[in-house]
Design an enzyme around this catalytic site. Structure first.
Site, PDB file in Angstrom:
ATOM      1  N   TYR A  63       6.574  -4.303   6.211  1.00 30.25           N
ATOM      2  CA  TYR A  63       6.132  -3.248   5.281  1.00 30.25           C
ATOM      3  C   TYR A  63       7.138  -2.087   5.257  1.00 30.25           C
ATOM      4  O   TYR A  63       7.521  -1.606   4.179  1.00 30.25           O
ATOM      5  CB  TYR A  63       4.753  -2.759   5.728  1.00 30.25           C
ATOM      6  CG  TYR A  63       4.099  -1.746   4.820  1.00 30.25           C
ATOM      7  CD1 TYR A  63       3.469  -2.142   3.641  1.00 30.25           C
ATOM      8  CD2 TYR A  63       4.086  -0.387   5.148  1.00 30.25           C
ATOM      9  CE1 TYR A  63       2.854  -1.213   2.814  1.00 30.25           C
ATOM     10  CE2 TYR A  63       3.467   0.548   4.339  1.00 30.25           C
ATOM     11  CZ  TYR A  63       2.849   0.136   3.169  1.00 30.25           C
ATOM     12  OH  TYR A  63       2.238   1.059   2.354  1.00 30.25           O
ATOM     13  N   LYS A  97       9.302  -0.767   2.046  1.00 29.87           N
ATOM     14  CA  LYS A  97       9.166   0.597   1.521  1.00 29.87           C
ATOM     15  C   LYS A  97      10.484   1.372   1.619  1.00 29.87           C
ATOM     16  O   LYS A  97      10.786   2.203   0.752  1.00 29.87           O
ATOM     17  CB  LYS A  97       8.042   1.325   2.266  1.00 29.87           C
ATOM     18  CG  LYS A  97       6.650   0.725   1.988  1.00 29.87           C
ATOM     19  CD  LYS A  97       6.280   0.814   0.526  1.00 29.87           C
ATOM     20  CE  LYS A  97       4.892   0.307   0.203  1.00 29.87           C
ATOM     21  NZ  LYS A  97       4.549   0.416  -1.213  1.00 29.87           N
TER      22      LYS A  97
END
Ligand code: NAP
Length: 248
Positions: free
Chosen positions: A156, A160
């Site tokens: 993640y 991002k």
């Protein structure tokens, strides 16, 4: 409040959580909103109905934006229906958290594809039509996990952080056509994505937020609406952190 009258907007993952809040806020300011979803049609229709009840215009469009076909079909649906696209909010996202020793390669791939690849695909399709009109606002929803890193989120955080690099590179590519590309980096916001965090982690997180509370969907939606407006015309390649001071 900056108005978005006559603007056509797409919010990927606009059916739930933060995306839902953004869709409602853009519509409140006068934008016509395409509410994208992947599988939860009922949730997307509820958002559309709420916008219509407030006097706005909206439609739900199913598309898996992590695929070429899905991303292209979504942008085409909006431009076919309304003749242009002014605002693209790349919000769709997911998590598959685990320590790297336990994380499966497919959990890495799913998160990169859903969060980062979708942002690239939708932006690529959108800039084609925005460049013709010499106007556009692209807002990418990243996370403080992409700035500070977060244990258990190598996939993640990488997705991002990748969105932040993409935002800045694309901002440079399209600036001459009056298209701005910015990112919003929320801290912790209570949605389906975060509701199952263990209470001890939640309590620990609260201690690290100077403003003393989790963010709301509205906190993120208001920042996104600002970046989508003409008031933000001279802001591009920026990452607006909306985290109660957590990552400073
Ligand atoms: P959420 O409540 O789980 O909602 C996710 C949304 O994305 C849903 O509308 C879902 O559609 C859609 N979606 C997922 N995969 C998709 C795909 N492949 N194609 C199209 N739509 C897809 O998540 P959230 O908490 O609102 O998060 C929204 C964004 O904010 C994400 O990018 C997330 O990383 C970011 N963010 C969240 C937080 C937080 O604390 N919540 C913090 C920082 C950043 P369906 O309804 O059809 O499943």
């Amino acid at each position: 409040m900056a108005q978005l009258t006559d603007r056509i907007a797409i919010v990927t993952g606009g059916s739930r959580g933060i995306g839902r809040g953004i869709a409602l806020e853009l519509a409140k300011r006068g934008a016509t909103v395409v509410v994208n979803y992947q599988s939860n049609a009922a949730a997307a229709e509820e958002v559309v109905e709420q916008i219509k009840a407030g006097g706005g215009t909206a439609q739900a469009v199913q598309a898996d934006v992590s695929t070429d076909e899905g991303a292209n079909a979504l942008i085409k649906a909006a431009t076919d229906a309304y003749g242009k696209l002014d605002i693209l909010v790349n919000n769709a996202g997911t998590t598959r958290d685990n320590l790297i020793m336990l994380m499966k390669p497919e959990d890495f791939d799913t998160v990169i594809q859903t969060n980062l690849r979708s942002t690239w695909l939708c932006s690529k399709a959108a800039v084609k039509t925005m460049m013709r009109k010499r106007y556009g606002r692209i807002i990418n929803i990243t996370s403080i996990s992409g700035i500070a890193g977060n244990a258990g989120q190598t996939n993640y955080s990488a997705s991002k952080a990748g969105i932040i690099g993409l935002t800045k590179a694309l901002a440079r590519e399209v600036a001459s056509r009056s298209i701005t590309v910015n990112a919003v980096a929320p801290g912790f916001v209570l949605t389906d994505l975060t509701k199952d965090l263990p209470p001890e982690i939640t309590a620990q997180l609260n201690q690290n937020i100077p403003l003393g509370r989790w963010g709301s969907v509205e906190d993120v939606a208001l920042s996104t609406a600002f970046l989508a407006s003409d008031e933000a015309a001279y802001i591009t390649g920026h990452v607006l952190v909306v985290d109660g001071g957590m990552a400073m």
